[in-house]
Every structure is written in structure tokens, then in C-alpha cells.
Design a protein around this motif. Sequence first.
Motif, mmCIF file in Angstrom:
data_model
loop_
_atom_site.group_PDB
_atom_site.id
_atom_site.type_symbol
_atom_site.label_atom_id
_atom_site.label_comp_id
_atom_site.label_asym_id
_atom_site.label_seq_id
_atom_site.Cartn_x
_atom_site.Cartn_y
_atom_site.Cartn_z
ATOM 1 N N ASN A 111 7.978 40.935 4.329
ATOM 2 C CA ASN A 111 7.714 39.374 4.124
ATOM 3 C C ASN A 111 8.139 38.912 3.647
ATOM 4 N N ASN A 112 9.431 38.776 5.358
ATOM 5 C CA ASN A 112 10.382 37.235 4.866
ATOM 6 C C ASN A 112 9.309 36.391 6.525
ATOM 7 N N ASP A 113 8.466 36.634 7.019
ATOM 8 C CA ASP A 113 7.720 35.446 8.432
ATOM 9 C C ASP A 113 6.049 35.686 6.972
ATOM 10 N N LEU A 114 5.809 34.199 7.619
ATOM 11 C CA LEU A 114 4.104 33.403 6.913
ATOM 12 C C LEU A 114 3.282 34.787 7.354
ATOM 13 N N GLN A 115 3.838 35.504 8.685
ATOM 14 C CA GLN A 115 2.659 36.712 9.229
ATOM 15 C C GLN A 115 3.413 37.761 9.536
ATOM 16 N N PRO A 116 3.618 38.630 8.165
ATOM 17 C CA PRO A 116 3.937 39.872 8.648
ATOM 18 C C PRO A 116 4.065 40.177 10.054
ATOM 19 N N ASP A 117 4.989 40.846 10.625
ATOM 20 C CA ASP A 117 5.145 41.216 11.915
ATOM 21 C C ASP A 117 6.421 42.100 12.385
ATOM 22 N N ASP A 157 16.659 35.986 2.681
ATOM 23 C CA ASP A 157 15.357 35.538 3.147
ATOM 24 C C ASP A 157 14.965 34.835 1.684
ATOM 25 N N TRP A 158 13.806 34.481 1.646
ATOM 26 C CA TRP A 158 12.458 34.671 0.271
ATOM 27 C C TRP A 158 11.235 35.784 0.846
ATOM 28 N N PRO A 159 11.359 36.639 0.096
ATOM 29 C CA PRO A 159 11.669 36.840 -1.280
ATOM 30 C C PRO A 159 13.010 37.966 -0.965
ATOM 31 N N PHE A 160 14.127 37.380 -2.339
ATOM 32 C CA PHE A 160 14.931 37.967 -2.127
ATOM 33 C C PHE A 160 15.772 39.714 -1.822
ATOM 34 N N ASN A 161 16.401 39.920 -1.070
ATOM 35 C CA ASN A 161 15.975 41.027 -1.177
ATOM 36 C C ASN A 161 15.351 42.443 -1.380
ATOM 37 N N ASN A 162 13.970 42.163 -0.899
ATOM 38 C CA ASN A 162 12.988 42.547 -0.416
ATOM 39 C C ASN A 162 13.129 43.772 0.826
ATOM 40 N N VAL A 163 13.641 44.786 0.737
ATOM 41 C CA VAL A 163 14.001 45.699 1.785
ATOM 42 C C VAL A 163 13.348 47.483 1.398
ATOM 43 N N LYS A 164 12.705 47.679 2.186
ATOM 44 C CA LYS A 164 13.240 49.194 2.437
ATOM 45 C C LYS A 164 13.965 49.530 2.886
ATOM 46 N N TYR A 165 14.350 51.060 1.658
ATOM 47 C CA TYR A 165 15.530 51.740 2.283
ATOM 48 C C TYR A 165 15.131 52.872 2.836
ATOM 49 N N SER A 190 0.954 -1.640 0.127
ATOM 50 C CA SER A 190 0.165 -0.182 0.362
ATOM 51 C C SER A 190 1.095 1.494 0.082
ATOM 52 N N VAL A 191 0.411 2.128 -0.815
ATOM 53 C CA VAL A 191 0.979 3.470 -0.472
ATOM 54 C C VAL A 191 0.265 5.100 0.532
ATOM 55 N N ALA A 192 0.548 5.167 1.143
ATOM 56 C CA ALA A 192 0.527 6.226 2.108
ATOM 57 C C ALA A 192 1.899 7.942 1.165
ATOM 58 N N THR A 193 0.899 8.575 0.897
ATOM 59 C CA THR A 193 1.390 9.975 0.376
ATOM 60 C C THR A 193 1.412 11.112 1.807
ATOM 61 N N ILE A 194 2.352 12.167 1.318
ATOM 62 C CA ILE A 194 3.196 12.528 3.332
ATOM 63 C C ILE A 194 2.848 13.848 2.131
ATOM 64 N N ILE A 195 2.453 15.037 2.404
ATOM 65 C CA ILE A 195 2.512 16.065 1.740
ATOM 66 C C ILE A 195 3.288 17.573 3.234
ATOM 67 N N ILE A 196 4.489 18.331 3.001
ATOM 68 C CA ILE A 196 5.188 18.538 3.930
ATOM 69 C C ILE A 196 4.800 20.853 3.153
ATOM 70 N N LYS A 197 4.140 21.055 4.145
ATOM 71 C CA LYS A 197 4.101 22.426 3.321
ATOM 72 C C LYS A 197 5.638 23.224 4.567
ATOM 73 N N VAL A 198 6.761 24.072 4.200
ATOM 74 C CA VAL A 198 7.162 24.508 4.391
ATOM 75 C C VAL A 198 6.867 25.772 4.843
ATOM 76 N N ILE A 199 7.072 25.958 6.382
ATOM 77 C CA ILE A 199 6.751 27.871 6.365
ATOM 78 C C ILE A 199 8.117 28.944 6.779
ATOM 79 N N PRO A 200 7.936 30.205 6.150
ATOM 80 C CA PRO A 200 9.155 30.864 6.099
ATOM 81 C C PRO A 200 9.833 31.592 7.731
ATOM 82 N N VAL A 201 10.513 31.560 7.783
ATOM 83 C CA VAL A 201 10.841 32.170 8.851
ATOM 84 C C VAL A 201 12.640 33.243 9.001
ATOM 85 N N ASN A 202 12.267 34.334 9.142
ATOM 86 C CA ASN A 202 12.590 35.544 9.449
ATOM 87 C C ASN A 202 14.052 35.572 9.915
#
Length: 470
Positions: free
Chosen positions: A266-272, A212-220, A168-180
Motif C-alpha cells: 500500500n505504498n502507491d495510490l493504486q496498489p500494483d 514510504d507512508w504508511p511506514f513499515n507496512n510490510v508482509k513477512y 483579488s485572491v486565487a486559491t490553489i489546492i495541490i494533492k500529493v500522490i504517493p509513489v513507492n
Amino acid sequence: TFLYCVSVTGDLTLSYPLDYEDTTIPHSTVLQIRAYDNDRVHSTTAKITVDLTDSNDNPPQCNGYFYFTQLAETTPIGTLVKALNCWDNDLTGPNNAITYTMVADKFSANKFQLTKNQITVIKKIVLHNVVCVGPENLEYDDLAFAGTDFVHRLAVTVSDGGIPSLESVATIIIKVIPVNEWRPNSVANTFTVLENSVIGTLVGTVKFTDTDWPFNNVKYSITGGDIGIPPKFYIDPATGNIQVLHKLDFETETQYSMKVQAVDLNNDLQPDPKRQKTSVASVIVNILNVNDEPPVCNPEYYETLIYSTIKTPFLQLKCNDKDSLDREINYVIIAGNVNNRFELQRPNAEPPSVATTQSFQYHVFQGIQDPTDFELLIEVTDELDGNKALRQTSTATVIIHVVPWTTTQATTTLNTTTVQITTSVIVRASYFWTPTGWFVAALVITGVLLLLCLYGVAWCLFKDMHRICC
């Protein structure tokens, strides 16, 4: 019973399906069978033992065959991702030996490990054909991984040991969450800009790198340093482009230094905002000199009195240029130098002096007669760094009043050896009256009116005399 006998053929067949794993069905059954002749007069009895044997007819089963979970990219090594709960209904023998095999996509092969029925975060490294286990966190900040929507897909095959093997086959889906995880990073920046640059001119671009993805996304933003009063520069918050905001002047300030801050976004899942990371880079802007200032003479107007017998420089100009060095300033007499009586002498890089070239000629019956008043117009031209295309020019005026001096020749007496030299100084004052333009015009108009009046009087007299005579 689960067996019956067909009377005609004597074949022994099943009356319903058997299941070795069903505890209500005996694994061994003893049957007695009686056989009769056609008249059913004679008969005999046979004893048959039927043993039920196990066969691999049940594939492994699991509590679930599809699993979804979320893990932060900083999940520690060794973290349990999923423990599969599978079994096989074939209870005894090798048919119950369940094995697990994991098949991962190319982004997951070095991220997860399957041990028995447990999936954990880990990395396998092969060195010199030896499998070594080393830590590797999940990685969200990967351009190629972004194409998979940051998802790991694992397929675990659960097999039994039967012949043939069932699975039998079991499928595992793993969603990676970003961290700053990382701060923006930049090196010191140095730019140059011409002092005559117009407002809006691009000075340079400050570059911060953020892995951190998105790369080079900064405010000057500019947070400190010396940018002039009012501020001479502006930075685009989105691009990091530094632009000229107010007029620059090399002669006032040749260099500006500032602090540019970059805040990641925008380097975290929920902007903080509390989790945002900042960095500061030093930026130096050097102002390049441009020949935009003409030479200045102080004063611009000179007036002096000299004697006609002077042979040395008598007036030094006082000129300078904010853009150019003294040696880069040129001086030329362009007007008023009657009979070329004057020249500019400049033994070094300092401004030149006005000097006479030869003796003046006064009170002569023939030849050159020099004026006593000269108005020299001197052109002063700069030349920044030898660039003749951007020359700036000004002028200085020198009024020179010459006092004539005459010297008599020495006279000698034949009877004596004594020589007597008599020197006399003749000072001649000349006064000239030159009418102004308005005076001439008024005089002409008055004369015309006077003539008209005389003509009118004469005409009246002539008219009266004509009446008397007639």
C-alpha cells in the motif's frame, strides 16, 4: 451627452455613470452653455471642456479563483504547477501594473516558488542570510503532513498598482500522490531460545523499516535457509514475530539460519504488485542447552567375578550425558555396599572405576562375615553448568561375585634355617534352594486339604463305631 445643466442653480451634473475603460465614452468633451436673464431677453454663452480621467476602480480579474491539481511526490524540480491568467481593466498608467504574491501553509513554504504568474516546484534555502535555491521533491512520506490529508494549500494575491491598491485572491489546492520509492531495510538479526521451549514460544521479532507512508507496512515470510525438517519456526506475516513451530533439541542442532523476506504494501495510490519492493534479511537462531537428558550408562547392568584378595580397581563404568560434560557427572554408591567393601575411584574426569577398600573376611568364628555376592546400586547425577535445580538422575547396577581365598601362615623349623611356605586354595561351593512364592502357597493349600481329608475319615470311623457299640 452625459452632462446636463440645472437651470435654477447652474450646477453641472452627470446624467449616468462614466467608465474610463469604455471606448464608447469620450475621454474629453467640450460643452457650450448659454445663460439667460429672467425675461430671457438677454443671454451669454460659456464654453466648458470636460476631461475624463482614469481612476483605480477595477480590481484584477483572473480566469479562475480556485484551482485543484494532483502531483506525484516524485514530480521533478522546476515542474510548472499552475500559471495564473489575470488582468486589470484599468488599461493605462500604473493602475495596470499587476503583481503576484504567494502565501503558503507551513508544509508548502519550501516546496513551491512563484515567479511572476507561474508556480513551480522548488525549495528555498537560506544560508548566512543568503537565499539559495536548491531542489526538493514533494514529500508524501511525512507523519505531520499526513494530518493535512497530503494537501498543499497556496493563496496567490493579485494586486494592481493603483491608489488605493485593489486585489483579488486565487486559491490553489495541490494533492500529493504517493509513489513507492524505497525498499524495506533491515539489519542481521540474532536470537536465542531454550531447547525446551513449547510450541508458540516467541523467539524474536524481525524489524524492517520502510520510509514510504504508511511506514513499515510490510508482509513477512521465510524464503530460505535452514529451519529444520519439519520446519522448526514460523513467522507471523503481519508482525514479523518468529515463533517455535516444532520441538527443538540442542543435542541435534544448536543453530538455525534463515532468510526472511519483507514485501512493502500500500505504498502507491493504486496498489500494483509489479511495483512492490522486497528485501531479505538474515536471521540466526541459537538454541540454548537445557538439562533435559538424564545420564545414560551403557550397559546399565554389570556383572563380574573377582577374587577376595584383589586390591586394584576392577570395573570401570561407561556413562555419558548428552547435556553435561564428563566432569559434571557425579557417581555415588547408594545401596548394596555391605560392610563398605567397595568404593568408586575417579582420578580424572572420566567415569569412575569400582575398587575394593579392604580385605574380605571369610571363615571366621567371630567378627564380620562378608557375603560372596554383592549388588551395588550406583546413582549417576548430572549438573549442567553447575545448575543443581535441574539435575537429572539415573542408576547403574553392578553385580559382584567374590571368590574367597585363604592363606596359611608360614611355618618355621627350629633345627634348620629353611622356611617353608605352603599355600592352599580352598574352593567351597554352596548350593541353596529357595522356594518361590507360588510353591509355598501351593504347599500350604495342599497341607490344609490333607488335614481336612484326615479329619473327615476320622469322623466317619468314629460315627460307625458308635453305631456298632450302641
